[in-house]
Design a protein around this motif. Structure first.
Motif, PDB file in Angstrom:
ATOM      1  N   ARG A  43       0.881  -1.174   0.000  1.00 54.85           N
ATOM      2  CA  ARG A  43       0.000   0.000   0.000  1.00 54.85           C
ATOM      3  C   ARG A  43       0.911   1.213   0.000  1.00 54.85           C
ATOM      4  NH1 ARG A  43      -2.676   1.145   4.501  1.00 54.85           N
ATOM      5  NH2 ARG A  43      -3.476   3.067   3.646  1.00 54.85           N
ATOM      6  N   ARG A  44       0.967   1.887  -1.143  1.00 55.92           N
ATOM      7  CA  ARG A  44       1.936   2.977  -1.235  1.00 55.92           C
ATOM      8  C   ARG A  44       1.500   4.147  -0.361  1.00 55.92           C
ATOM      9  NH1 ARG A  44       5.873   2.610  -5.668  1.00 55.92           N
ATOM     10  NH2 ARG A  44       5.634   0.483  -6.345  1.00 55.92           N
ATOM     11  N   PRO A  45       2.426   4.681   0.433  1.00 60.11           N
ATOM     12  CA  PRO A  45       2.072   5.802   1.301  1.00 60.11           C
ATOM     13  C   PRO A  45       1.918   7.070   0.475  1.00 60.11           C
ATOM     14  CG  PRO A  45       4.417   5.353   1.422  1.00 60.11           C
ATOM     15  CD  PRO A  45       3.838   4.305   0.534  1.00 60.11           C
ATOM     16  N   PRO A  46       1.187   8.052   1.004  1.00 57.67           N
ATOM     17  CA  PRO A  46       1.039   9.297   0.247  1.00 57.67           C
ATOM     18  C   PRO A  46       2.382  10.020   0.121  1.00 57.67           C
ATOM     19  CG  PRO A  46       0.110   9.525   2.451  1.00 57.67           C
ATOM     20  CD  PRO A  46       0.517   8.097   2.297  1.00 57.67           C
ATOM     21  N   LEU A  47       2.563  10.724  -0.976  1.00 59.98           N
ATOM     22  CA  LEU A  47       3.782  11.530  -1.142  1.00 59.98           C
ATOM     23  C   LEU A  47       3.624  12.799  -0.310  1.00 59.98           C
ATOM     24  CD1 LEU A  47       4.319  11.289  -4.993  1.00 59.98           C
ATOM     25  CD2 LEU A  47       5.466   9.996  -3.199  1.00 59.98           C
ATOM     26  N   ARG A  48       4.709  13.185   0.345  1.00 65.00           N
ATOM     27  CA  ARG A  48       4.658  14.395   1.181  1.00 65.00           C
ATOM     28  C   ARG A  48       5.892  15.229   0.909  1.00 65.00           C
ATOM     29  NH1 ARG A  48       2.726  11.302   6.049  1.00 65.00           N
ATOM     30  NH2 ARG A  48       0.511  11.196   5.581  1.00 65.00           N
ATOM     31  N   PHE A  49       5.807  16.499   1.310  1.00 65.82           N
ATOM     32  CA  PHE A  49       7.011  17.318   1.306  1.00 65.82           C
ATOM     33  C   PHE A  49       7.972  16.763   2.340  1.00 65.82           C
ATOM     34  CE2 PHE A  49       3.938  20.337  -0.436  1.00 65.82           C
ATOM     35  CZ  PHE A  49       4.648  20.818  -1.520  1.00 65.82           C
ATOM     36  N   GLY A  50       9.260  16.779   2.031  1.00 68.17           N
ATOM     37  CA  GLY A  50      10.253  16.256   2.962  1.00 68.17           C
ATOM     38  C   GLY A  50      10.582  17.265   4.042  1.00 68.17           C
ATOM     39  N   PRO A  51      11.521  16.915   4.915  1.00 66.48           N
ATOM     40  CA  PRO A  51      11.886  17.808   6.022  1.00 66.48           C
ATOM     41  C   PRO A  51      12.340  19.182   5.520  1.00 66.48           C
ATOM     42  CG  PRO A  51      12.965  15.670   6.241  1.00 66.48           C
ATOM     43  CD  PRO A  51      12.286  15.667   4.914  1.00 66.48           C
ATOM     44  N   GLY A  52      12.971  19.224   4.353  1.00 63.91           N
ATOM     45  CA  GLY A  52      13.417  20.506   3.794  1.00 63.91           C
ATOM     46  C   GLY A  52      12.269  21.311   3.212  1.00 63.91           C
ATOM     47  N   GLY A  53      11.068  20.740   3.179  1.00 61.14           N
ATOM     48  CA  GLY A  53       9.899  21.466   2.675  1.00 61.14           C
ATOM     49  C   GLY A  53       9.858  21.578   1.168  1.00 61.14           C
ATOM     50  N   SER A  54      10.591  20.708   0.465  1.00 56.66           N
ATOM     51  CA  SER A  54      10.512  20.786  -0.989  1.00 56.66           C
ATOM     52  C   SER A  54      10.404  19.392  -1.598  1.00 56.66           C
ATOM     53  CB  SER A  54      11.708  21.542  -1.558  1.00 56.66           C
ATOM     54  OG  SER A  54      12.864  20.749  -1.452  1.00 56.66           O
ATOM     55  N   PHE A  55      10.019  19.386  -2.842  1.00 54.62           N
ATOM     56  CA  PHE A  55       9.660  18.166  -3.556  1.00 54.62           C
ATOM     57  C   PHE A  55      10.171  18.363  -4.977  1.00 54.62           C
ATOM     58  CE2 PHE A  55       6.725  15.712  -6.084  1.00 54.62           C
ATOM     59  CZ  PHE A  55       6.284  14.674  -5.298  1.00 54.62           C
ATOM     60  N   LYS A  56      11.061  17.489  -5.406  1.00 52.47           N
ATOM     61  CA  LYS A  56      11.727  17.721  -6.692  1.00 52.47           C
ATOM     62  C   LYS A  56      11.387  16.623  -7.699  1.00 52.47           C
ATOM     63  CE  LYS A  56      16.109  19.356  -6.428  1.00 52.47           C
ATOM     64  NZ  LYS A  56      17.573  19.181  -6.268  1.00 52.47           N
ATOM     65  N   VAL A  57      11.093  17.034  -8.905  1.00 52.42           N
ATOM     66  CA  VAL A  57      10.795  16.079  -9.981  1.00 52.42           C
ATOM     67  C   VAL A  57      11.811  16.304 -11.099  1.00 52.42           C
ATOM     68  CG1 VAL A  57       9.075  15.318 -11.678  1.00 52.42           C
ATOM     69  CG2 VAL A  57       8.327  16.167  -9.446  1.00 52.42           C
ATOM     70  N   ALA A  58      12.468  15.236 -11.552  1.00 53.87           N
ATOM     71  CA  ALA A  58      13.347  15.332 -12.729  1.00 53.87           C
ATOM     72  C   ALA A  58      12.620  14.701 -13.900  1.00 53.87           C
ATOM     73  CB  ALA A  58      14.663  14.604 -12.468  1.00 53.87           C
ATOM     74  N   ILE A 114      -0.552  12.591  -7.875  1.00 48.77           N
ATOM     75  CA  ILE A 114      -0.418  13.604  -6.831  1.00 48.77           C
ATOM     76  C   ILE A 114      -0.391  14.990  -7.460  1.00 48.77           C
ATOM     77  CG2 ILE A 114       1.101  14.527  -5.038  1.00 48.77           C
ATOM     78  CD1 ILE A 114      -0.204  11.904  -4.270  1.00 48.77           C
ATOM     79  N   LEU A 115       0.407  15.132  -8.502  1.00 49.45           N
ATOM     80  CA  LEU A 115       0.589  16.461  -9.069  1.00 49.45           C
ATOM     81  C   LEU A 115      -0.653  16.932  -9.822  1.00 49.45           C
ATOM     82  CD1 LEU A 115       4.224  16.215 -10.400  1.00 49.45           C
ATOM     83  CD2 LEU A 115       3.429  17.410  -8.390  1.00 49.45           C
ATOM     84  N   VAL A 116      -1.291  16.012 -10.535  1.00 50.15           N
ATOM     85  CA  VAL A 116      -2.388  16.427 -11.414  1.00 50.15           C
ATOM     86  C   VAL A 116      -3.733  16.336 -10.708  1.00 50.15           C
ATOM     87  CG1 VAL A 116      -3.509  15.967 -13.639  1.00 50.15           C
ATOM     88  CG2 VAL A 116      -1.055  15.678 -13.421  1.00 50.15           C
ATOM     89  N   CYS A 117      -3.882  15.370  -9.831  1.00 44.40           N
ATOM     90  CA  CYS A 117      -5.230  15.056  -9.356  1.00 44.40           C
ATOM     91  C   CYS A 117      -5.365  15.096  -7.844  1.00 44.40           C
ATOM     92  CB  CYS A 117      -5.629  13.662  -9.791  1.00 44.40           C
ATOM     93  SG  CYS A 117      -5.351  13.368 -11.499  1.00 44.40           S
ATOM     94  N   ARG A 118      -4.514  15.807  -7.160  1.00 39.80           N
ATOM     95  CA  ARG A 118      -4.505  15.666  -5.712  1.00 39.80           C
ATOM     96  C   ARG A 118      -5.849  16.033  -5.089  1.00 39.80           C
ATOM     97  NH1 ARG A 118      -0.400  18.734  -1.946  1.00 39.80           N
ATOM     98  NH2 ARG A 118      -1.767  18.880  -0.174  1.00 39.80           N
TER      99      ARG A 118
END
Ligand SMILES: *[C@@H]1O[C@H](CO)[C@@H](O)[C@H](O)[C@H]1NC(C)=O
Length: 258
Positions: A43-58, A114-118
């Motif tokens: 059961r995949r956990p929800p994606l969250r912002f990390g401790p640094g408060g940012s979320f990076k997509v390549a 997450i990005l498109v349909c949160r």
């Protein structure tokens, strides 16, 4: 009309999957002990912002894997694409990475959902989203032609980018998809691939239309490879993008939303 909006949402997702050959996510935090131990959780956990408060997509665009596998050329290009991605990942130092070894379609779908349909935009595509949305699709829409700097000319403000080597090759039919997106103030940017010789972002209506920098070594063109990076910061909220080249150079910073 509702069926049409739902269809548009499905189209956006399919297009998104086509565009994103692989995604990496930094600052991804999970609360399950399974994933802390490095095992994929059923059961995949929800994606969250990390401790640094940012979320990076390549965005690794147009990887062109598996071409001419019966020659020396094809496998050599694949090895080159691996090297480009490794160099980008070294420079960006993201958190967990979803590679082909950990089933990219599901990982990519998770990230894109997450990005498109949160906020259930997929179900209610006719309503604007409460959070900013990013759209990923493969072939540019005809709106890209409208905003494109003339091919082979200098990229001037308000556009941002470093290569403009060819004409936009748009899809011939899009069934109103762009109109639907343009009516959603929550859509901040669209990223496409397909044209290897373009890496610009230009404003269109209230959003940015961007070409992800070409990553793969297969396919046409010999322009230096790189990847478009998107960083979403939680507080204060902002979404910015830049291009990281294989040789480590960073350029073409754009604020997509703030
Ligand atoms: C890196 O590659 C770019 C081409 O994308 C080039 O313009 C730049 O000079 C290179 N930088 C270094 C440090 O090699």
């Amino acid at each position: 009309m509702r069926w049409w909006h739902n269809l548009a949402a499905v189209g956006a997702l399919l297009a998104a999957l086509a565009a994103a050959a692989a995604l990496t996510v930094a600052g991804l935090r999970s609360t399950t002990s399974d994933s802390k131990r490095g095992h994929p959780s059923p059961r995949r956990p929800p994606l969250r912002f990390g401790p640094g408060g940012s979320f990076k997509v390549a965005l690794f665009a147009d990887l062109h894997y598996g071409e001419n596998a019966w020659t020396d050329w094809g496998p050599a290009q694949d090895a080159g694409s691996d090297r480009v991605m490794a160099a980008v990942l070294d420079a960006e130092k993201p958190g967990p990475v979803c590679s082909p070894a950990c089933s990219p379609p599901r990982s990519a779908l998770l990230v894109l959902l997450i990005l498109v349909c949160r906020c259930c935009c997929c179900v209610h595509f006719h309503e604007p989203c409460r959070i900013p949305e990013l759209i990923f699709w493969h072939i540019p829409s005809t709106a890209y032609v409208k905003v494109a700097p003339k091919a082979k000319s200098e990229i001037r403000k308000p556009c941002v980018g470093s290569i403009n080597k060819e004409d936009v090759a748009p899809q011939a039919a899009e069934w109103g998809m762009m109109d639907a997106l343009a009516k959603r103030p929550s859509v901040k940017a669209i990223f496409v691939g397909h044209n290897h010789g373009l890496d610009w972002c230009c404003p269109y209506e209230k959003m940015w239309l961007c070409f992800a920098r070409h990553t793969g070594c297969g396919g046409y063109g010999n322009w230096p490879r790189g990847a478009s990076i998107i960083q979403i910061t939680e507080n204060p909220f902002s979404t910015v993008s830049w291009i990281r080249m294989e040789n480590g150079t960073k350029h073409s910073d754009v604020t997509l939303s703030s």
